[in-house]
Write an enzyme that holds these catalytic residues in place. Sequence first.
Site, mmCIF file in Angstrom:
data_model
loop_
_atom_site.group_PDB
_atom_site.id
_atom_site.type_symbol
_atom_site.label_atom_id
_atom_site.label_comp_id
_atom_site.label_asym_id
_atom_site.label_seq_id
_atom_site.Cartn_x
_atom_site.Cartn_y
_atom_site.Cartn_z
ATOM 1 C CE LYS A 34 -0.688 0.579 4.951
ATOM 2 N NZ LYS A 34 -0.952 -0.340 6.029
ATOM 3 N N GLY A 39 9.115 -0.975 2.692
ATOM 4 C CA GLY A 39 8.371 -0.931 3.943
ATOM 5 C C GLY A 39 8.896 0.040 4.981
ATOM 6 C CB ILE A 184 13.848 3.305 18.122
ATOM 7 C CG1 ILE A 184 13.715 2.107 17.179
ATOM 8 C CG2 ILE A 184 13.250 4.548 17.479
ATOM 9 C CD1 ILE A 184 12.289 1.714 16.855
ATOM 10 C CD GLU A 203 14.096 1.562 29.219
ATOM 11 O OE1 GLU A 203 14.000 1.973 28.053
ATOM 12 O OE2 GLU A 203 13.467 0.563 29.639
ATOM 13 C CB SER A 266 11.247 5.368 20.792
ATOM 14 O OG SER A 266 11.949 5.955 21.876
ATOM 15 C CG HIS A 441 48.810 -4.173 14.366
ATOM 16 N ND1 HIS A 441 48.151 -3.874 15.529
ATOM 17 C CD2 HIS A 441 49.805 -3.251 14.257
ATOM 18 C CE1 HIS A 441 48.724 -2.836 16.110
ATOM 19 N NE2 HIS A 441 49.730 -2.433 15.358
#
Lengths: 466, 124
Positions: A34, A39, A184, A203, A266, A441
């Site tokens: 759609k 996406g 996020i 959080e 988020s 290295h």
Amino acid sequence: MPKYDVAIIGGGPGGYVAAIRGAQLGGRICVIEKGELGGTCLNWGCIPTKALIASTSVLRYINEAKRYGINIKGDVEADFPAIMERKNKVVATLVNGIKTVFKSYDIDLIKGTGSFLAPHRLKVTLPDGSTQEIEAEKVLIATGSVPAVIPAFPIDGKKIISSDEAVNLKEVPKSILIIGAGAIGCEFAFILHELGCQVTMVEMLAHAVPLEDIDTSKTMDRELKKRKIKLYCSQKVQKVKEDADGMMLATLESGEEIKAEKVLVSIGRVFNVKGLDLENIKVAQGRRGDILVNDRLETNVPGVYAIGDVIGGIMLAHVASKEGIVAVENALGGNKRIDYRVVPATIFSNPEIGSVGLKEREARKQGYDIRIGMFPYRALGKSHAMGEIVGQAKIIADAKTDKILGVHIVGAHATDLVHEAAIAIQHGLTAQQLGDTIHSHPTLSEALMEAAHDVHQIAIDMPKKN
Amino acid sequence: MGDEGYKFHKEHLWFKAEGDTALVGITDYAQQQLGDIVYVDLPDVGDEIKKDESLGEVESAKNLSDLIAPVSGEVIEINNDAVDDPSIINKDPMGEGWLLKVKLSDPSELDDLLSEEDYKKLAK
């Protein structure tokens, strides 16, 4: 009525990858999408944020140029509309890229919303409102997910936003409250901080990136604090309301108040089955309405498969892609099982995070006797030469077999470095085998080699441990 | 309490009483061992610190180490200048590079601290 071998509802990283694989196997494929191909990942998530991060990285280097002996004469300015325009161009290029691959494989792309009339008959509602019917031997549901909302203060798209609006901001807010310090939330925290926005985070769990290994979380907590990004942990936002001066006022459960121009929610993502008319096929759904599948990604309805964020599980683009490949191979006669044992996770914070396998707490909970090897970036020559000394590589090994169970890298380029660890775990390598492999290295990958050595206390560039 | 001069903790922090409160910082030996300090992570004003437990971290080009509290008490001031420019700590660790101002909760802890002479024996 066009008849396909496989009709795929959803053209995100799950759906479009399944389509290409199906076409490679000779199947007649269509994808009903759609929005745009790619996406959420390509248009609203993974790619846009990485494009923004590329711009803010340039800004960061310019701001630190003096450290490297470079003097900037004159003003440096971040042109936010130009940054967004670049992001849009990157996205458009990649969307066209997928379209080109589709054309080369003769995959039909139908723009519209797909829904079920019956297990092998779909109705597509086109943008102009008209409908079209499609018949397919097999159907693959890949409709993805949407940002999770907090019912007490839903997304309004202007003052309370989700990541969808965050990747399309018109200007940098002066201040923002980010609810949720996961991947996020943290990525946006670093992007907006670099652009001069004052960031505060809340959080629910005890640390930033709480689902990562504890040492990763501790490093991230510290790096946020260094940038004066205030992080409230083990706290929830109870309510958010607009103040008289147009600012948003958030109240924590502790009673503390935080004021910011915008609020970014988020806290995660939720599967999206809206508009599919699933009742027409009576597919088995979980308690919350999630589509249930077995390890071949088949639903209980013969010939109907589901993959990606819509089935929950590990909600990552590369997992959706892998599931898409397994599902379409099965749809076209194969018999493959999905294997989730080695799924790398990458977070493009600063420093970056790359992890794969078990976290320390998971290994202990699963009853393993473990040995841990750690090697700090600041003991590496390349880190100092680059001027990026923050971070460490951590290897968790099974004490009995020495097999590597989990690897957690925080530091520059961690998102690329983690894949050496993914191969090691996928093929049951031991810490000794990884350590025995010569690593060039001076590279950052030596951190992994030395961390593997440290599992056996024989790392070279670290002082002797007592 | 009075002005008793510097006392030292074996984990390389110093303590200096100033009337009711005290200053805490890292020793010259510590800043030498650390090398160029790039960041110091201090507790917030109002936080409690506990003797022999970590009160924060100091990050240098060479190391990331815990700062072990020499005494217990409430943090009443932190040296924001040192946080903004950690090189002050390297330049003058015993003076301008002080880290915290603390209100002691248990003055008897002072007996456990080392004199400058005893500390020098440790920090060679």
